[in-house]
Design a protein around this motif. Structure first.
Motif, short mmCIF file in Angstrom:
data_model
loop_
_atom_site.label_atom_id
_atom_site.label_comp_id
_atom_site.label_asym_id
_atom_site.label_seq_id
_atom_site.Cartn_x
_atom_site.Cartn_y
_atom_site.Cartn_z
N TYR A 174 46.69 42.16 27.19
CA TYR A 174 48.10 41.79 27.27
C TYR A 174 48.16 40.32 26.90
O TYR A 174 47.70 39.46 27.67
CB TYR A 174 48.64 42.03 28.68
N ASN B 30 50.31 38.04 26.75
CA ASN B 30 51.10 37.03 27.47
C ASN B 30 50.42 36.58 28.75
O ASN B 30 50.80 35.56 29.33
CB ASN B 30 52.50 37.58 27.80
N CYS B 31 49.41 37.32 29.21
CA CYS B 31 48.75 36.94 30.46
C CYS B 31 47.23 36.87 30.33
O CYS B 31 46.57 36.17 31.10
CB CYS B 31 49.11 37.91 31.58
N GLU C 282 54.29 46.23 29.93
CA GLU C 282 54.17 45.49 31.19
C GLU C 282 52.74 45.60 31.70
O GLU C 282 52.21 46.70 31.86
CB GLU C 282 55.14 46.06 32.22
N CYS C 283 52.10 44.45 31.94
CA CYS C 283 50.74 44.44 32.44
C CYS C 283 50.71 45.00 33.86
O CYS C 283 51.45 44.53 34.74
CB CYS C 283 50.19 43.01 32.43
N CYS D 264 49.73 41.98 36.58
CA CYS D 264 50.60 40.85 36.95
C CYS D 264 52.07 41.09 36.63
O CYS D 264 52.91 40.23 36.88
CB CYS D 264 50.12 39.58 36.27
N ARG D 265 52.39 42.22 36.02
CA ARG D 265 53.76 42.66 35.70
C ARG D 265 54.41 41.84 34.57
O ARG D 265 55.58 42.02 34.27
CB ARG D 265 54.69 42.58 36.93
N ARG D 266 53.63 40.99 33.89
CA ARG D 266 54.21 40.25 32.77
C ARG D 266 54.33 41.17 31.55
O ARG D 266 53.48 42.04 31.32
CB ARG D 266 53.36 39.04 32.42
N GLY E 251 54.68 41.78 27.44
CA GLY E 251 54.32 41.17 26.16
C GLY E 251 53.57 42.13 25.27
O GLY E 251 53.37 43.31 25.61
N HIS F 55 53.07 30.07 22.26
CA HIS F 55 52.08 30.89 22.96
C HIS F 55 51.05 31.37 21.95
O HIS F 55 50.88 32.55 21.71
CB HIS F 55 52.78 32.08 23.63
#
Length: 444
Positions: free
Chosen positions: A334, A336-337, A358-359, A362-364, A366, A432
């Motif tokens: 993922y 974003n995390c 959604e990861c 961690c629920r992020r 991306g 990012h």
């Protein structure tokens, strides 16, 4: 005299000997045709690496069309240097001069006025030409680079010149390499038409720029762990350094940068408006990791038996030869995390167009992409462990390498600049560009 009769008289009075008037003239090279020295005593000047191909073209490296090319000392020098300059007022005379056996650069100032600079053999230099043309005088055939190293395939829409640039290497130590805009064509001529940017220099000589230009960026601090990006400049036909034009093909040149040169340094980038090349010196390449070292790092990661934190299955990076083919044990991330998982088909978010996920850790939300080890060793700044990845493509390498390339804005189009993954050419996500990977160790 080069011409006879009244035509010669009309031209001769305006013919100058550049050996006397051009003591600082740039050295320019001719077409290839001499064999490279290929034995244990080979002198390698350096290597050119095309960004975006991760070590090999999609269809394989063949002949002069490849992802990287070593420039080595030729069996016989094929360099040329400025010799005589002609001011021409008759088009037929201009054509006769430019069609001679000598190499030359033709500057068309108007329909009735041209300046032709002839070149003579230079036994102290080797020359290498780069461009889109597949003609024999081009040593390194380069086509437009598409994201993920696909290549444009065709030449009709290409923005790379058929005779884009030339690199001149001194045959004696320290084997200095210099970059010049434009290359000699099959008639041994470089032709700058009426609309091309050209001018007379303060010492009475001529210089000019090609249509889309040749841009160069020399890194600050060399190409090492302490490197930082330099400033993009434009290189002229005679090898002078200028600030960038307002747009790539503007007719007005930038300001002359007098304290900089066209000497290539380890890590210098050369942009041809469609493809970007990295220059690595022989000394610099000795400090880069080898494919054997990259393979050892891959095996070290796999030996640690990283696991998917959800499925608990063991993950493994595929071999360096198995590129772009997703395997069952392939690690995914993922982006974003940084949480690394095995592949799964849940977590899609409809509000993100069904693309982002959604990861579960961690629920992020991306992009969710497979991870690939960067295989082109010449792009690495060090031999550090592959702990970071570019976003959103997922190419993995050392932290210093990721941080360095994430800072570099590569030219795109006529006036845009974007950071891109050097392994595949994918534009990096704004704000990012990189992520530290978070692996789950084995639970047993």
């Amino acid at each position: 005299m080069l011409l006879e009769g009244s035509t010669a008289n009309a031209v001769g009075s305006q013919t100058l000997d550049l050996h006397r008037t051009c003591t600082k003239a740039s050295q320019i090279f001719s077409s290839p045709g001499e064999n490279f020295i290929q034995n244990k005593d080979t002198v390698k000047y350096g290597e050119l690496i095309v960004l975006g191909y991760n070590g090999s073209l999609a269809n394989g490296d063949k002949g002069r069309r490849r992802s990287r090319l070593a420039l080595t000392k030729r069996l016989k020098a094929n360099g040329v240097k400025p010799d005589v300059i002609h001011h021409i007022s008759t088009p037929l005379v201009s054509k006769a001069l430019s069609n001679k056996g000598h190499h030359s650069i033709s500057y068309t100032l108007s329909r009735s006025h041209s300046v032709i600079v002839e070149y003579t053999h230079d036994a102290s230099t080797d020359m290498f030409q780069i461009g889109r043309s597949t003609e024999s005088m081009i040593d390194f055939v380069v086509t437009d680079t598409a994201p993920s190293g696909g290549g444009s395939g065709g030449s009709a829409q290409s923005t790379i010149s058929r005779y884009a640039c030339r690199v001149i290497c001194q045959r004696s130590p320290p084997y200095t390499a210099r970059i010049y805009a434009a290359g000699f064509d099959s008639s041994r001529n470089i032709f700058l038409g009426e609309r091309a940017a050209k001018w007379r220099t303060p010492d009475g000589l001529m210089d000019g720029l090609t249509t889309n230009g040749v841009l160069v960026m020399h890194p600050t601090g060399g190409f090492s762990e302490d490197s930082s990006p330099g400033v993009w400049r434009e290189i002229s036909v005679c090898g002078n350094v200028y600030a960038l034009r307002e747009s790539r093909s503007a007719q007005q040149r930038g300001k002359l940068v007098e304290n900089e040169t066209n000497v290539l340094q380890d890590g210098s980038l050369i942009d041809l408006c469609g493809a970007t090349l990295l220059w690595r010196t022989t000394e610099g390449l000795r400090r880069t990791p080898t494919l054997k070292q990259l393979e050892a790092l891959r095996q070290e990661i796999n030996a640690a038996r990283p696991q998917c934190p959800v499925g608990f299955n063991t993950l493994a990076f595929p071999s360096l030869a198995q590129r772009e083919v997703v395997e069952k044990k392939q690690p995914w991330v993922y982006s974003n995390c940084g949480h690394v998982h095995g592949y799964h088909d849940w977590g899609f978010r409809k509000e993100k167009g069904g693309v982002e996920r959604e990861c579960p850790m961690c629920r992020r939300v991306g992009p969710y992409v497979p991870l690939w080890l960067g295989c082109e060793a010449g792009l690495y700044l060090d031999a550090g462990r592959p702990t970071h990845a570019f976003c959103p493509c997922g190419h993995v390498c050392s932290e210093r390498t990721v941080r360095y390339w994430s800072q570099i804005l590569l030219p795109h189009g006529t006036h845009a600049f974007h950071a891109a993954c050097p392994f595949c050419g994918t534009w990096l996500t704004g704000g990012h560009e990189q992520i530290k990977l978070i692996f789950q160790g084995p639970v047993d």
